[in-house]
Design an enzyme around this catalytic site. Sequence first.
Site, PDB file in Angstrom:
ATOM      1  N   ASP A   1      12.351  -4.082  10.903  1.00 38.67           N
ATOM      2  CA  ASP A   1      12.477  -3.813  12.335  1.00 38.67           C
ATOM      3  C   ASP A   1      13.814  -3.150  12.666  1.00 38.67           C
ATOM      4  O   ASP A   1      14.804  -3.356  11.972  1.00 38.67           O
ATOM      5  CB  ASP A   1      12.346  -5.143  13.092  1.00 38.67           C
ATOM      6  CG  ASP A   1      11.976  -4.940  14.547  1.00 38.67           C
ATOM      7  OD1 ASP A   1      11.720  -3.790  14.955  1.00 38.67           O
ATOM      8  OD2 ASP A   1      11.959  -5.932  15.288  1.00 38.67           O
TER       9      ASP A   1
ATOM     10  N   HIS B   1      12.692   6.069  11.654  1.00 40.91           N
ATOM     11  CA  HIS B   1      11.615   5.759  10.702  1.00 40.91           C
ATOM     12  C   HIS B   1      11.838   6.517   9.390  1.00 40.91           C
ATOM     13  O   HIS B   1      11.580   5.990   8.311  1.00 40.91           O
ATOM     14  CB  HIS B   1      10.251   6.117  11.289  1.00 40.91           C
ATOM     15  CG  HIS B   1       9.900   5.299  12.500  1.00 40.91           C
ATOM     16  ND1 HIS B   1      10.107   3.939  12.555  1.00 40.91           N
ATOM     17  CD2 HIS B   1       9.375   5.645  13.706  1.00 40.91           C
ATOM     18  CE1 HIS B   1       9.708   3.484  13.744  1.00 40.91           C
ATOM     19  NE2 HIS B   1       9.275   4.502  14.457  1.00 40.91           N
TER      20      HIS B   1
ATOM     21  N   LEU C   1       6.728  -5.221 -10.637  1.00 38.33           N
ATOM     22  CA  LEU C   1       6.727  -5.606  -9.218  1.00 38.33           C
ATOM     23  C   LEU C   1       5.393  -5.268  -8.533  1.00 38.33           C
ATOM     24  O   LEU C   1       4.868  -4.175  -8.711  1.00 38.33           O
ATOM     25  CB  LEU C   1       7.851  -4.839  -8.503  1.00 38.33           C
ATOM     26  CG  LEU C   1       7.921  -4.989  -6.980  1.00 38.33           C
ATOM     27  CD1 LEU C   1       8.480  -6.355  -6.595  1.00 38.33           C
ATOM     28  CD2 LEU C   1       8.775  -3.881  -6.366  1.00 38.33           C
TER      29      LEU C   1
HETATM   30  C1  FPP Z   1       9.994  -1.201  13.294  1.00 40.41           C
HETATM   31  O1  FPP Z   1      11.040  -0.549  13.974  1.00 40.41           O
HETATM   32  C2  FPP Z   1       9.452  -0.357  12.256  1.00 40.41           C
HETATM   33  C3  FPP Z   1       8.174   0.100  12.181  1.00 40.41           C
HETATM   34  C4  FPP Z   1       7.156  -0.214  13.190  1.00 40.41           C
HETATM   35  C5  FPP Z   1       7.756   0.979  11.093  1.00 40.41           C
HETATM   36  C6  FPP Z   1       8.239   0.654   9.713  1.00 40.41           C
HETATM   37  C7  FPP Z   1       7.949   1.825   8.867  1.00 40.41           C
HETATM   38  C8  FPP Z   1       8.791   2.393   7.959  1.00 40.41           C
HETATM   39  C9  FPP Z   1      10.103   1.840   7.611  1.00 40.41           C
HETATM   40  C10 FPP Z   1       8.423   3.669   7.280  1.00 40.41           C
HETATM   41  C11 FPP Z   1       7.179   3.706   6.463  1.00 40.41           C
HETATM   42  C12 FPP Z   1       7.015   2.631   5.469  1.00 40.41           C
HETATM   43  C13 FPP Z   1       6.747   2.799   4.138  1.00 40.41           C
HETATM   44  C14 FPP Z   1       6.332   1.626   3.330  1.00 40.41           C
HETATM   45  C15 FPP Z   1       6.870   4.078   3.441  1.00 40.41           C
HETATM   46  P1  FPP Z   1      10.861  -0.257  15.514  1.00 40.41           P
HETATM   47  O2  FPP Z   1      10.351   1.117  15.671  1.00 40.41           O
HETATM   48  O3  FPP Z   1      10.047  -1.314  16.146  1.00 40.41           O
HETATM   49  O4  FPP Z   1      12.342  -0.336  15.981  1.00 40.41           O
HETATM   50  P2  FPP Z   1      12.854  -0.863  17.398  1.00 40.41           P
HETATM   51  O5  FPP Z   1      12.458  -2.304  17.479  1.00 40.41           O
HETATM   52  O6  FPP Z   1      14.331  -0.670  17.312  1.00 40.41           O
HETATM   53  O7  FPP Z   1      12.208  -0.019  18.451  1.00 40.41           O
END
Ligand code: FPP
Length: 242
Positions: free
Chosen positions: A25, A42, A136
């Site tokens: 997050d 992201h 893993l």
């Molecule tokens: C949360 O941050 C993150 C996500 C909803 C997406 C996680 C995805 C990745 C890290 C990239 C793709 C993954 C892989 C496995 C290649 P948020 O957008 O909710 O952040 P915020 O809470 O600050 O708005």
Amino acid sequence: MDKQKLEQYGLEAELLPRHIAMIMDGNGRWAKKRLMPRTFGHKKGVERVREIVKTSSLFGIQAITLYAFSTENWKRPAEEVNVLMSLLAQYLQSEIDDLDRNGVRFRMIGDRSGLSTQLQQLIENAERQTENNTGLILTVAINYGGQAEIEQAAVAMAKDAAEGKCVPSAEEFKKRLYTNGLPPVDYLIRTSGELRISNFLLYQAAYAELYFTEVYWPDFDESQYAQALRAYTARNRRYGGV
Ligand code: FPP
């Protein structure tokens, strides 16, 4: 396993969790702080995924499960959803050979029928290519919701029982969870300071130790990870005993 790496961080292999779940997050806030679009966060997040996967192998961790996209994430603006989906597709395309060479076994959990056919195909290929690897186990949760997972397992077992294909039992139920075959979650890490489970691995994380850090996911690097693991090794798990 890389003994030197463990030593570098003062970690003892026998005390490490077997299965670690991560709620990645804070990508959006990380980007906002830098006056950049959320999607930039992201993209940085994917770099961290690479590092955390590699480090997990070196630490000799058995399984990690990463929350990449929840069933609720469809509510985000279409542009952000598209970027997330294409980052996942790109990751699978560009990383799978490397993961395979490193003995990583890839699997996906979640409702794949809701994903594009291209992404479904990439997921299937990645799973097939790495299915015999013994290093893993990297599980990525996409279009995943914990309650929905439990509900579909219950429905599937009831249906099979009605058709005489099984006798309902806890074992038969567990077999129908997406995580069939994975060890229970020992450690659940969430970055960015939010103190919630957010419908992630509700059944599997029943006895998990929880770790919350203020650090945003794009800043959760190897040394942050090692710090989280040191915190785990200092805990005393009792599973309801004394
Ligand atoms: C949360 O941050 C993150 C996500 C909803 C997406 C996680 C995805 C990745 C890290 C990239 C793709 C993954 C892989 C496995 C290649 P948020 O957008 O909710 O952040 P915020 O809470 O600050 O708005």
